[in-house]
Scaffold this active site. Structure first.
Site, PDB file in Angstrom:
ATOM      1  N   ASP A 207     -23.645 -11.846 -38.273  1.00 56.69           N
ATOM      2  CA  ASP A 207     -24.170 -12.050 -39.724  1.00 56.69           C
ATOM      3  C   ASP A 207     -23.056 -12.709 -40.559  1.00 56.69           C
ATOM      4  OD1 ASP A 207     -26.464 -10.781 -39.051  1.00 56.69           O
ATOM      5  OD2 ASP A 207     -25.540  -8.830 -39.515  1.00 56.69           O
TER       6      ASP A 207
ATOM      7  N   LYS B  30     -23.879 -17.832 -40.297  1.00 55.37           N
ATOM      8  CA  LYS B  30     -24.108 -18.869 -39.334  1.00 55.37           C
ATOM      9  C   LYS B  30     -25.600 -19.711 -39.822  1.00 55.37           C
ATOM     10  CE  LYS B  30     -24.440 -16.074 -36.082  1.00 55.37           C
ATOM     11  NZ  LYS B  30     -24.225 -14.765 -36.605  1.00 55.37           N
TER      12      LYS B  30
ATOM     13  N   GLY C 296     -30.790 -12.750 -36.936  1.00 56.52           N
ATOM     14  CA  GLY C 296     -31.602 -12.867 -38.357  1.00 56.52           C
ATOM     15  C   GLY C 296     -30.592 -13.731 -39.103  1.00 56.52           C
ATOM     16  N   HIS C 297     -31.251 -15.156 -39.130  1.00 58.08           N
ATOM     17  CA  HIS C 297     -30.170 -16.179 -39.637  1.00 58.08           C
ATOM     18  C   HIS C 297     -30.900 -16.743 -41.150  1.00 58.08           C
ATOM     19  CE1 HIS C 297     -28.445 -17.340 -35.583  1.00 58.08           C
ATOM     20  NE2 HIS C 297     -28.196 -16.103 -35.728  1.00 58.08           N
TER      21      HIS C 297
ATOM     22  N   GLN D 136     -25.617 -13.766 -32.745  1.00 58.72           N
ATOM     23  CA  GLN D 136     -24.673 -12.840 -32.853  1.00 58.72           C
ATOM     24  C   GLN D 136     -23.390 -13.219 -33.088  1.00 58.72           C
ATOM     25  OE1 GLN D 136     -27.350 -12.748 -29.967  1.00 58.72           O
ATOM     26  NE2 GLN D 136     -28.242 -12.137 -31.795  1.00 58.72           N
TER      27      GLN D 136
HETATM   28  P1  GDP Z   1     -26.089 -14.939 -39.609  1.00 62.00           P
HETATM   29  O1  GDP Z   1     -26.726 -14.096 -39.031  1.00 62.00           O
HETATM   30  O2  GDP Z   1     -24.692 -15.365 -39.393  1.00 62.00           O
HETATM   31  O3  GDP Z   1     -26.864 -16.251 -40.030  1.00 62.00           O
HETATM   32  O4  GDP Z   1     -26.037 -14.463 -41.173  1.00 62.00           O
HETATM   33  P2  GDP Z   1     -27.000 -13.479 -42.052  1.00 62.00           P
HETATM   34  O5  GDP Z   1     -28.048 -14.385 -42.396  1.00 62.00           O
HETATM   35  O6  GDP Z   1     -27.598 -12.573 -41.313  1.00 62.00           O
HETATM   36  O7  GDP Z   1     -26.252 -12.942 -43.056  1.00 62.00           O
HETATM   37  C1  GDP Z   1     -25.616 -13.567 -43.928  1.00 62.00           C
HETATM   38  C2  GDP Z   1     -26.094 -13.513 -45.518  1.00 62.00           C
HETATM   39  O8  GDP Z   1     -24.948 -13.916 -46.314  1.00 62.00           O
HETATM   40  C3  GDP Z   1     -27.177 -14.048 -45.951  1.00 62.00           C
HETATM   41  O9  GDP Z   1     -27.934 -13.241 -46.854  1.00 62.00           O
HETATM   42  C4  GDP Z   1     -26.992 -15.438 -46.340  1.00 62.00           C
HETATM   43  O10 GDP Z   1     -27.648 -15.787 -47.482  1.00 62.00           O
HETATM   44  C5  GDP Z   1     -25.511 -14.855 -47.199  1.00 62.00           C
HETATM   45  N1  GDP Z   1     -24.491 -16.082 -47.557  1.00 62.00           N
HETATM   46  C6  GDP Z   1     -24.125 -16.642 -46.601  1.00 62.00           C
HETATM   47  N2  GDP Z   1     -22.814 -17.395 -47.102  1.00 62.00           N
HETATM   48  C7  GDP Z   1     -22.914 -16.702 -48.210  1.00 62.00           C
HETATM   49  C8  GDP Z   1     -21.543 -16.777 -49.344  1.00 62.00           C
HETATM   50  O11 GDP Z   1     -20.897 -17.664 -49.025  1.00 62.00           O
HETATM   51  N3  GDP Z   1     -21.689 -15.976 -50.454  1.00 62.00           N
HETATM   52  C9  GDP Z   1     -22.522 -15.099 -50.523  1.00 62.00           C
HETATM   53  N4  GDP Z   1     -22.592 -14.576 -51.535  1.00 62.00           N
HETATM   54  N5  GDP Z   1     -23.701 -14.959 -49.545  1.00 62.00           N
HETATM   55  C10 GDP Z   1     -23.803 -15.771 -48.597  1.00 62.00           C
HETATM   56  P1  IMO Z   2     -26.841 -12.715 -35.950  1.00 58.79           P
HETATM   57  O1  IMO Z   2     -27.401 -13.642 -34.873  1.00 58.79           O
HETATM   58  C1  IMO Z   2     -25.352  -8.648 -36.165  1.00 58.79           C
HETATM   59  C2  IMO Z   2     -26.013  -5.916 -32.779  1.00 58.79           C
HETATM   60  C3  IMO Z   2     -26.997  -4.647 -32.973  1.00 58.79           C
HETATM   61  C4  IMO Z   2     -26.258  -3.852 -32.206  1.00 58.79           C
HETATM   62  C5  IMO Z   2     -25.918  -4.521 -31.035  1.00 58.79           C
HETATM   63  C6  IMO Z   2     -26.721  -4.539 -29.738  1.00 58.79           C
HETATM   64  O2  IMO Z   2     -27.896 -12.443 -37.084  1.00 58.79           O
HETATM   65  O3  IMO Z   2     -25.611 -12.491 -36.294  1.00 58.79           O
HETATM   66  P2  IMO Z   2     -29.103  -5.849 -29.123  1.00 58.79           P
HETATM   67  O4  IMO Z   2     -30.458  -5.539 -30.052  1.00 58.79           O
HETATM   68  O5  IMO Z   2     -28.804  -6.954 -29.485  1.00 58.79           O
HETATM   69  O6  IMO Z   2     -29.078  -5.225 -27.987  1.00 58.79           O
HETATM   70  O7  IMO Z   2     -28.075  -4.853 -30.301  1.00 58.79           O
HETATM   71  O8  IMO Z   2     -25.855  -5.943 -31.478  1.00 58.79           O
HETATM   72  N1  IMO Z   2     -26.621  -7.295 -33.235  1.00 58.79           N
HETATM   73  C7  IMO Z   2     -26.341  -7.908 -34.444  1.00 58.79           C
HETATM   74  N2  IMO Z   2     -25.328  -7.565 -35.222  1.00 58.79           N
HETATM   75  N3  IMO Z   2     -26.102  -9.597 -36.139  1.00 58.79           N
HETATM   76  C8  IMO Z   2     -26.772 -10.163 -35.034  1.00 58.79           C
HETATM   77  O9  IMO Z   2     -27.325 -11.134 -35.016  1.00 58.79           O
HETATM   78  C9  IMO Z   2     -27.083  -8.991 -34.147  1.00 58.79           C
HETATM   79  N4  IMO Z   2     -27.824  -9.002 -33.079  1.00 58.79           N
HETATM   80  C10 IMO Z   2     -27.596  -7.756 -32.281  1.00 58.79           C
HETATM   81  O10 IMO Z   2     -26.789  -4.406 -34.353  1.00 58.79           O
HETATM   82  O11 IMO Z   2     -24.798  -3.149 -32.687  1.00 58.79           O
HETATM   83 MG    MG Z   3     -27.867 -12.029 -38.836  1.00 57.95          MG
END
Ligand code: GDP
Ligand code: IMO
Ligand code: MG
Length: 425
Positions: free
Chosen positions: A13, A16, A40-41, A225
């Protein structure tokens, strides 16, 4: 841009999806190499939020080829939902989405076993998985009883494999977990239908990407991840079950290591983690809640609250080593605005001993106290700032401090969720 792997430097998270979307503009192919719909991207374009679980985050760019490599575990129902969701938003995946026939398939018994196993674990042994069936599906792969995308296309092969594995899964369900198990026929028919739907997308990713390399096309590998959720390099056993680190990009696609040119890391300006496991720089509860709300830190897949903490230099330094990161994207810097001071963990201590390197002894990792460097904060809202030099001096100081500590160039600074809220240096 050359062939680039983009990898999370913390516990997932990191943002990415946003960075992939930006880098996709210059890439020809965007390829997921591991994970599954546990990811979840998030990509925000023109105020609209798109959350991708399996489809690469480059799909919003017309004409780009998006691949799901053999290292990914595919939940067909989840994938079809994503394809249909995109279609409703006017984006066609047809002809642009390619799925490896070698990718393993997630079945309902994987998800149920994921859930039952978590429930059975005693309190401090729970992982806090996303319950998407990831662990059990990778376990079947390694245990050589998995079912792959290619199998769904051949009813005779599929029938035989499903029968064999389902018999065993049902015994486990009934004898270990007191769960009724799964009927063969409806499951078989459901997955044959998925095979029919997904058939046009299944293609030879190995030759596709080799041909891309031959034509000097650019490939962007989308890590899911993060380094500390990697099955080998993460905080085992509180990890996911795949090779999230940069090396996974070769195993999970069939591209040779000699064809990878650069590794870009993504790190948040602070740290978050969803699920259980050690987290040395985690905030105390009340400040953690404040920062979670300030940064909207709730999971994009499960909606669970994310645990929050200060930037951990020990952690990210290890990620730089493990992945070979030469450039870092720093995200969510805007979330730190308004704090009087900001801290960075530079080492840990435990029982009077100082750890400059990331400790692998579980007891140390669990109980270590970070040594913090405190820096002055900045009060200005920075979301609308377009040029690096216009950032408040203390924000620039913070970035310069991190660059020194990590010995890496921070070449992208993100100050908001949308494409425009990004600075390149
Ligand atoms: P990922 O799994 O690495 O793709 O990240 P996620 O999408 O799960 O979580 C990142 C969250 O931060 C999302 O809701 C993005 O829209 C948000 N986000 C990304 N970059 C920024 C930033 O620079 N500032 C803020 N406030 N939010 C951001
Ligand atoms: P993105 O790609 C954050 C965490 C889960 C748990 C551990 C194992 O959005 O960054 P799993 O279901 O993979 O067996 O769970 O890994 N986890 C993540 N945490 N971002 C993710 O993906 C994750 N995918 C799995 O919360 O701790
Ligand atoms: Mg994510």
């Amino acid at each position: 841009m050359s062939n680039t792997v983009l990898v999370g430097a913390q516990w997932g998270d990191e943002g990415k999806g946003k960075i992939i979307d930006i880098l996709s503009e210059k890439a020809d192919y965007i390829v997921r190499y591991q994970g599954g719909s546990n990811a979840g991207h998030t990509v925000v374009v023109d105020g609209k939020e798109h959350i991708f679980h399996l489809i690469p985050s480059g799909i919003l760019h017309p004409g780009k080829i998006c691949c799901i490599g053999n290292g990914v575990t595919v939940d067909p129902a989840s994938l079809i939902q994503e394809i249909q969701g995109l279609a409703r938003a006017g984006i066609s995946a047809g002809g642009r989405l390619k799925i490896s026939p070698l990718a393993h398939v997630i079945f309902p018994y994987h998800k149920v076993l994921d859930e039952l196993r978590e429930k059975k674990r005693i309190k401090n042994k729970k992982i806090g998985t996303t319950r998407r069936g990831i662990g059990p599906c990778y376990a079947d792969k390694v245990n050589r009883c998995g079912i792959r995308m290619v199998d769904l296309l051949n009813p005779r092969v599929f029938r035989d494999k499903l029968q064999d594995t389902l018999d065993e899964k049902n015994e486990i369900c009934r004898k270990v977990y007191d769960h009724p198990g799964f009927a063969y026929k409806p499951l078989y028919e459901e997955y044959v239908r998925y095979g029919v739907f997904l058939k046009p997308y299944i293609s030879n990713i190995i030759s596709l990407l080799h041909e891309a390399n031959r034509k000097k096309k650019e490939i962007l590998f989308e890590g899911a991840q993060g380094t500390f959720l990697d099955i080998d390099f993460g905080t085992y056993p509180f990890v996911t079950s795949s090779s999230a680190a940069a090396g996974g990009s070769c195993i999970g696609t069939g591209v040779s290591p000699v064809d990878i040119d650069m590794i870009v890391g993504v790190a948040k300006a602070y740290t978050t983690r969803v699920g259980e496991g050690p987290f040395p720089s985690e905030f105390p509860a009340a400040f953690g809640k404040f920062m979670r709300e300030k940064g909207s830190e709730f999971g994009a897949t499960t909606g669970r609250p994310r645990r929050c903490g200060w930037f951990d230099g020990v952690l990210v330094r290890e990620a730089i080593l493990v992945n070979g990161i030469s450039k870092l994207a720093l995200t969510k810097l805007d979330v730190l605005s308004g704090l009087k001071t900001v801290s960075v963990a530079v080492a840990y201590t435990y029982k009077g001993k100082r750890f400059d390197e990331f400790p692998r002894d579980f007891e140390v990792l669990k109980k270590a106290k970070p040594v913090y460097k405190e820096l002055p904060g900045w009060q200005e809202d920075i979301v609308k700032i377009k040029r690096y030099k216009d950032l408040p001096a203390n924000a620039r100081n913070y970035i310069a401090y991190l660059e020194d500590l990590l010995e890496v160039r921070i070449s992208i600074v993100s100050v908001g969720s949308s494409r425009e809220e990004t600075m390149f240096r």
